[in-house]
Motif scaffolding. Structure first.
Motif, PDB file in Angstrom:
ATOM      1  N   LEU A   1      12.297   0.559   1.541  1.00 53.50           N
ATOM      2  CA  LEU A   1      11.875   1.734   0.785  1.00 53.50           C
ATOM      3  C   LEU A   1      12.980   2.783   0.769  1.00 53.50           C
ATOM      4  N   PRO A   2      12.967   3.687  -0.230  1.00 53.17           N
ATOM      5  CA  PRO A   2      14.025   4.702  -0.308  1.00 53.17           C
ATOM      6  C   PRO A   2      14.071   5.568   0.938  1.00 53.17           C
ATOM      7  N   ALA A   3      15.280   5.902   1.354  1.00 59.47           N
ATOM      8  CA  ALA A   3      15.460   6.746   2.538  1.00 59.47           C
ATOM      9  C   ALA A   3      14.824   8.109   2.305  1.00 59.47           C
ATOM     10  N   GLY A   4      14.183   8.628   3.329  1.00 60.37           N
ATOM     11  CA  GLY A   4      13.600   9.956   3.247  1.00 60.37           C
ATOM     12  C   GLY A   4      12.192  10.003   2.722  1.00 60.37           C
TER      13      GLY A   4
ATOM     14  N   GLN B   1       0.825  -1.202   0.000  1.00 62.80           N
ATOM     15  CA  GLN B   1       0.000   0.000   0.000  1.00 62.80           C
ATOM     16  C   GLN B   1       0.866   1.261   0.000  1.00 62.80           C
ATOM     17  N   ILE B   2       1.907   1.252   0.827  1.00 63.69           N
ATOM     18  CA  ILE B   2       2.809   2.409   0.866  1.00 63.69           C
ATOM     19  C   ILE B   2       3.493   2.585  -0.490  1.00 63.69           C
ATOM     20  N   THR B   3       3.925   1.460  -1.043  1.00 56.67           N
ATOM     21  CA  THR B   3       4.580   1.520  -2.348  1.00 56.67           C
ATOM     22  C   THR B   3       3.638   2.088  -3.400  1.00 56.67           C
ATOM     23  N   ALA B   4       2.366   1.706  -3.378  1.00 56.87           N
ATOM     24  CA  ALA B   4       1.390   2.211  -4.347  1.00 56.87           C
ATOM     25  C   ALA B   4       1.222   3.721  -4.212  1.00 56.87           C
ATOM     26  N   TRP B   5       1.174   4.222  -2.974  1.00 55.23           N
ATOM     27  CA  TRP B   5       1.042   5.676  -2.767  1.00 55.23           C
ATOM     28  C   TRP B   5       2.264   6.423  -3.321  1.00 55.23           C
ATOM     29  N   LEU B   6       3.432   5.879  -3.036  1.00 57.32           N
ATOM     30  CA  LEU B   6       4.647   6.529  -3.522  1.00 57.32           C
ATOM     31  C   LEU B   6       4.724   6.488  -5.043  1.00 57.32           C
ATOM     32  N   ASP B   7       4.331   5.343  -5.618  1.00 57.11           N
ATOM     33  CA  ASP B   7       4.348   5.221  -7.078  1.00 57.11           C
ATOM     34  C   ASP B   7       3.356   6.171  -7.735  1.00 57.11           C
ATOM     35  N   SER B   8       2.256   6.469  -7.051  1.00 52.44           N
ATOM     36  CA  SER B   8       1.227   7.313  -7.654  1.00 52.44           C
ATOM     37  C   SER B   8       1.584   8.790  -7.610  1.00 52.44           C
ATOM     38  N   GLY B   9       2.685   9.150  -6.925  1.00 56.19           N
ATOM     39  CA  GLY B   9       3.117  10.545  -6.957  1.00 56.19           C
ATOM     40  C   GLY B   9       3.325  11.205  -5.615  1.00 56.19           C
ATOM     41  N   ALA B  10       3.045  10.487  -4.515  1.00 56.43           N
ATOM     42  CA  ALA B  10       3.271  11.089  -3.204  1.00 56.43           C
ATOM     43  C   ALA B  10       4.768  11.274  -2.965  1.00 56.43           C
ATOM     44  N   GLU B  11       5.135  12.461  -2.489  1.00 49.99           N
ATOM     45  CA  GLU B  11       6.550  12.699  -2.224  1.00 49.99           C
ATOM     46  C   GLU B  11       6.991  11.940  -0.972  1.00 49.99           C
ATOM     47  N   ARG B  12       6.114  11.937   0.032  1.00 48.84           N
ATOM     48  CA  ARG B  12       6.434  11.240   1.286  1.00 48.84           C
ATOM     49  C   ARG B  12       5.146  10.701   1.904  1.00 48.84           C
ATOM     50  N   ILE B  13       5.333   9.761   2.817  1.00 56.45           N
ATOM     51  CA  ILE B  13       4.220   9.213   3.596  1.00 56.45           C
ATOM     52  C   ILE B  13       4.553   9.423   5.062  1.00 56.45           C
ATOM     53  N   ILE B  14       3.618  10.035   5.804  1.00 55.33           N
ATOM     54  CA  ILE B  14       3.805  10.225   7.249  1.00 55.33           C
ATOM     55  C   ILE B  14       3.065   9.118   7.984  1.00 55.33           C
ATOM     56  N   LEU B  15       3.814   8.355   8.772  1.00 62.45           N
ATOM     57  CA  LEU B  15       3.245   7.233   9.521  1.00 62.45           C
ATOM     58  C   LEU B  15       3.406   7.484  11.013  1.00 62.45           C
ATOM     59  N   PRO B  16       2.404   7.096  11.792  1.00 59.96           N
ATOM     60  CA  PRO B  16       2.569   7.204  13.250  1.00 59.96           C
ATOM     61  C   PRO B  16       3.650   6.250  13.726  1.00 59.96           C
ATOM     62  N   CYS B  17       4.339   6.620  14.771  1.00 65.83           N
ATOM     63  CA  CYS B  17       5.484   5.856  15.257  1.00 65.83           C
ATOM     64  C   CYS B  17       5.184   4.372  15.459  1.00 65.83           C
ATOM     65  N   PRO B  18       4.100   3.989  16.094  1.00 62.91           N
ATOM     66  CA  PRO B  18       3.873   2.551  16.322  1.00 62.91           C
ATOM     67  C   PRO B  18       3.657   1.771  15.026  1.00 62.91           C
ATOM     68  N   ALA B  19       3.304   2.472  13.949  1.00 63.56           N
ATOM     69  CA  ALA B  19       3.001   1.763  12.704  1.00 63.56           C
ATOM     70  C   ALA B  19       4.253   1.338  11.950  1.00 63.56           C
TER      71      ALA B  19
END
Length: 846
Positions: A86-89, A60-78
């Motif tokens: 995944l690429p750094a940054g 799911q994260i990969t799909a968001w990044l592939d669709s054009g999101a520059e970054r994904i913000i995830l809560p710490c426990p997740a």
């Protein structure tokens, strides 16, 4: 993300359009996973805030990044260890102050605070995470003071869109322009903010420098139009009277928050009041090309090439494939740049014809850059060779009409008797030399060396050859270490030197020609060496001692006092030992560690350390050729060149006695030079079976050689010309004027008397062109492109000049003088006549 930028968070599924548009013009927004991304303008970058209580999958994260999101913000426990792939940054760790964090993912963190934080607390978090920190103060409605306090630390502040407005700032909501401008300061007494206006995309080319007021920024941000502040007229809505309006794509502040940049799409005549695109002159490069093509697409003159290009999709397609072929075949940095420029031109023409802009291309590139998954990257089947991708096979396919990998490598065949005169002329044509275009490209290089000498040479050598030079020249004696060679290579060079020297020594004009044209009048002609010569030896990573021999030996034999040998250095700044050894053999007085147009310019004009020469010799790519043509026409340089240069070529004449394997090998020996190599077989009354055996040998031998992909292209462009007699064959050859002519004939020696135009002739089945290239004794620097009609190959007399003299006795002047007086007076040159008359008068008194 620029440090002082406000980061709006789109926390509502249906935001006010004007507010969302203004937020997007700040360049970057934060959106929840549930937000409809189609509501964002294409130019707006975005980061996704993951809001679900369950951890997302890696897919799911990969799909968001592939669709054009520059970054994904995830809560710490997740956070999960699987995310480490995944690429750094690209992942941001979000936590509420006081929670434990995963330090492995702390390159960028979103710090959510439930109470207002002082600067010291923010700074402490910055130091703890040694990376970017985003601040989200959730203690209440954000204040301009809080945004202003975070700015000096370079910490963007997240503000929910529900707490922003396009209306006036209140206790409940901040005006979005006020929030953006909160950290922006001005050191001017009038409070105006210096503003750079740049073109979007067009490489960010600066259009002009203006000033903004807080009022103008508010209006620009909310209206999406270029609005500035004129110190003379006040609020300035760009294009309001001229029609040269602007659409705002993005407004950003610089790192010190004391200057703004407006990234705009400019309409109309241009930004400047002089109706130019920029206050700093016209656009250049791709931006200029796009503008020109758009203009031509709208109103290209009827009958022009551009109109034809836009009106003939098949022609445009063919040109794109042709230029792709040439780019794939290019090897040197200069050639790659030249061919890439051609390909970009035709590719952009295709884009303009379909309404695609450079902005659209850059958006596509940005979207691709955000992807974290990639397809395997193999070429499609029609561009593959034996199951493996190959750039050269793509070039061959492009040139040969999508030639299949297993298609035979064969030449085009013509029966000369059935070829009409118009088509016969086309058979003589070589590739078009883009002389004017290349001279324009090489002129800045030549001018840089002419004006700045060694400093420019060092810069250009670092740029093109990746060699950081200390000294640009080497002078003898050359160190033994620099000339260390394997024994067999040294012995081969020594033997080639002896052979070439012997033949060229015999060519030297050492006699004085004297002729008594009439009693008492003796005319003479004698040779003298050209004092200073420059020899260009292509190289770099290549090893070309043969060219150094072919140029250095005749210079040595002729007695040239200054022999400057120029060749590109290796990345460590050294010269290949083979060339160093030959330089020692031929008595080079200076080795210039440079290549390309810069080497030609250094020899033509001279520098602080490079001697100026009187004549430049040697082959090279189109940059070298263009530089030679440029300097020979510059009276400041006062330098001659050996001859124009073009792709290598061979013409083979074969009769029924020819060995098919020998003929095929001779054809391929030139076909391997490059995709533009010219190869012609003139077949004299060969049976279909004999001709077929040659074609099969060409195909078989080519596939067994390392440069097969180049030969696929060059052979496909090459010709088989069928004739009936030796006389017809030689007539065609003389008209073609080949660089190399090989005679596979029953009476090859007897045919030589009929050769009128050729660079060098190879007589008989056991005289391969390779011998002349290396060691038989003849010179391999020969006229190409049909110039064998006018030029000789390089020889000893190329390095000599001939001077005439005359000695007239008294008796001789008595007979010759009246003739001279009559002709001089006929031309009205009385002083010429007088120079004779005074002497005749003196003789009359004796």
């Amino acid at each position: 993300m620029a440090p002082p930028i406000l980061l709006p968070y789109v926390d509502t599924p249906s935001p006010e359009p004007a507010l969302l548009a203004a937020a997007a013009r700040l360049g970057h927004v934060l959106v929840p996973t549930s937000f409809d991304l189609t509501l964002l303008p294409p130019s707006c970058a975005y980061t996704i805030l993951y809001t679900s209580p369950t951890a997302p999958s890696l897919d799911q994260i990969t799909a968001w990044l592939d669709s054009g999101a520059e970054r994904i913000i995830l809560p710490c426990p997740a956070f999960d260890d699987a995310y480490a792939s995944l690429p750094a940054g690209r992942l941001v760790q979000s936590f509420i102050l006081g929670q434990e964090t995963h330090k492995d993912y702390a390159a960028l963190v979103l710090m959510r605070a439930t109470e207002a934080l002082p600067q010291q607390a923010i700074k402490a978090f910055q130091q703890a995470y040694a990376g970017e920190v985003l601040l989200w103060d959730e203690s209440g409605t954000p204040t301009l003071e809080a945004i202003r306090a975070a700015a000096p630390l370079g910490v963007p502040v997240v503000v929910p869109l529900s707490q922003l407005t396009v209306g006036p700032t209140t206790k409940e909501k901040l005006n979005i322009a006020d929030a953006f401008l909160a950290p922006v300061v001005s050191d001017r007494h009038d409070g105006l903010i210096p503003t750079v206006v740049s073109a979007y995309p067009q490489g960010g080319r600066t259009l002009g420098m203006v000033y903004s007021s807080r009022e103008s920024v508010r209006e620009a941000l909310l209206s999406g139009k270029g609005v500035y502040f004129s110190r003379r007229h006040g609020l300035w809505r760009k294009g309001e009277t001229s029609g040269a309006t602007q659409d705002i794509v993005r407004i950003v502040a610089d790192c010190d928050a004391d200057c703004l940049e407006f990234q705009v799409v400019q309409h109309g005549a241009g930004f400047c009041h002089l109706a130019t695109p920029s206050c700093f002159g016209n656009m250049s490069g791709i931006a200029a090309l796009e503008g020109t093509l758009k203009q031509r697409f709208a109103s290209a003159p009827e009958g022009s090439y551009t109109a034809r290009l836009f009106g003939d999709p098949q022609l445009l397609r063919s040109k794109i494939m042709e230029e792709a072929d040439e780019l794939c075949a290019a090897e040197t940095k200069e050639d790659v740049a030249f061919e890439a420029a051609d390909l970009i031109y035709f590719a952009l023409a295709k884009c303009v014809s379909k309404g695609v802009s450079v902005q659209d291309i850059e958006r596509s590139l940005d979207r691709k850059a955000y992807k974290v998954t990639r397809r395997k990257g193999d070429a499609k089947p029609q561009w593959m060779q034996n199951g493996a991708a190959s750039e050269s096979s793509k070039a061959a396919a492009a040139t040969n009409g999508n030639l299949a990998p297993d298609a035979p490598i064969q030449m085009r065949s013509y029966d000369l008797a059935s070829v009409p005169p118009s088509q016969r002329a086309g058979m003589m044509k070589r590739p078009t030399l883009k002389s004017e275009e290349m001279i324009a490209k090489v002129r800045p290089i030549v001018d840089a060396v002419r004006l700045r000498g060694d400093a420019a040479l060092r810069e250009l050598t670092l740029k093109f050859d990746k060699a950081d030079l200390g000294e640009v020249v080497i002078r003898p004696p050359f160190s033994q270490e620099s000339m260390r060679l394997p024994a067999d290579v040294k012995a081969a060079i020594d033997q080639a030197y002896k052979n070439v020297y012997a033949f060229h020594a015999a060519q030297a004009d050492k006699t004085i020609l004297e002729v008594e044209t009439m009693p008492g009048v003796v005319c003479s002609r004698f040779a003298r060496p050209i004092a200073r010569v420059g020899l260009y030896v292509p190289g770099g990573t290549a090893v070309l001692p043969s060219t150094a021999l072919m140029l250095g030996i005749p210079a040595q034999v002729a007695g040239c006092k200054e022999i400057v040998l120029a060749t590109p250095p290796r990345p460590d700044g050294s010269i290949v030992p083979e060339v160093m050894y030959v330089a020692s053999l031929v008595g080079a007085t200076c080795i210039l560690k440079a290549g390309g147009g810069q080497a030609v310019a250094a020899m033509a004009y001279g520098t602080e350390t490079v001697p100026k020469v009187d004549k430049i010799f040697g082959p090279g790519n189109q940059w070298v050729t263009a530089a030679k043509m440029l300097v020979q026409n510059d009276t400041e340089a006062l330098v001659a060149i050996d001859m124009p240069a073009g792709p290598s070529e061979v013409l083979v004449i074969a009769d029924r006695t020819a060995d098919a394997e020998f003929v095929a090998a001779d054809l391929l020996s030139q076909a391997e030079h490059g995709v533009d190599s010219q190869v012609v077989l003139v077949a004299i009354d060969l049976t279909p079976e004999h001709l077929r055996s040659i074609e099969l040998a060409v195909d078989r031998q080519a596939r067994a050689l390392p440069r097969v992909e180049i030969m696929k292209v060059s052979v496909s462009k090459s010709l088989i010309v069928k004739v009936n007699t030796v006389q017809e064959a030689l007539q065609f050859s003389n008209e073609y004027a080949p660089e190399h002519l090989i005679l596979h004939l029953e009476d090859a020696p007897g045919a030589v008397q009929y050769v009128q135009n050729a660079g060098s002739v190879f007589v008989g089945a056991y005289s391969p062109e390779s011998c002349g290239d290396y060691a038989s004794g003849t010179n391999h620097t020969l006229p190409t492109n049909g110039f064998a009609r006018q030029f000789s190959g390089v020889n000893t007399q190329s390095f000599q000049k001939h001077i005439t003299s005359q000695q007239v006795t008294k008796a001789g002047l008595g007979k010759l003088g009246p003739v001279v007086v009559t002709l001089a007076e006929c031309e009205g040159l009385d002083a010429h006549a007088n120079a004779v008359k005074v002497r005749l008068a003196a003789l009359a008194k004796e």
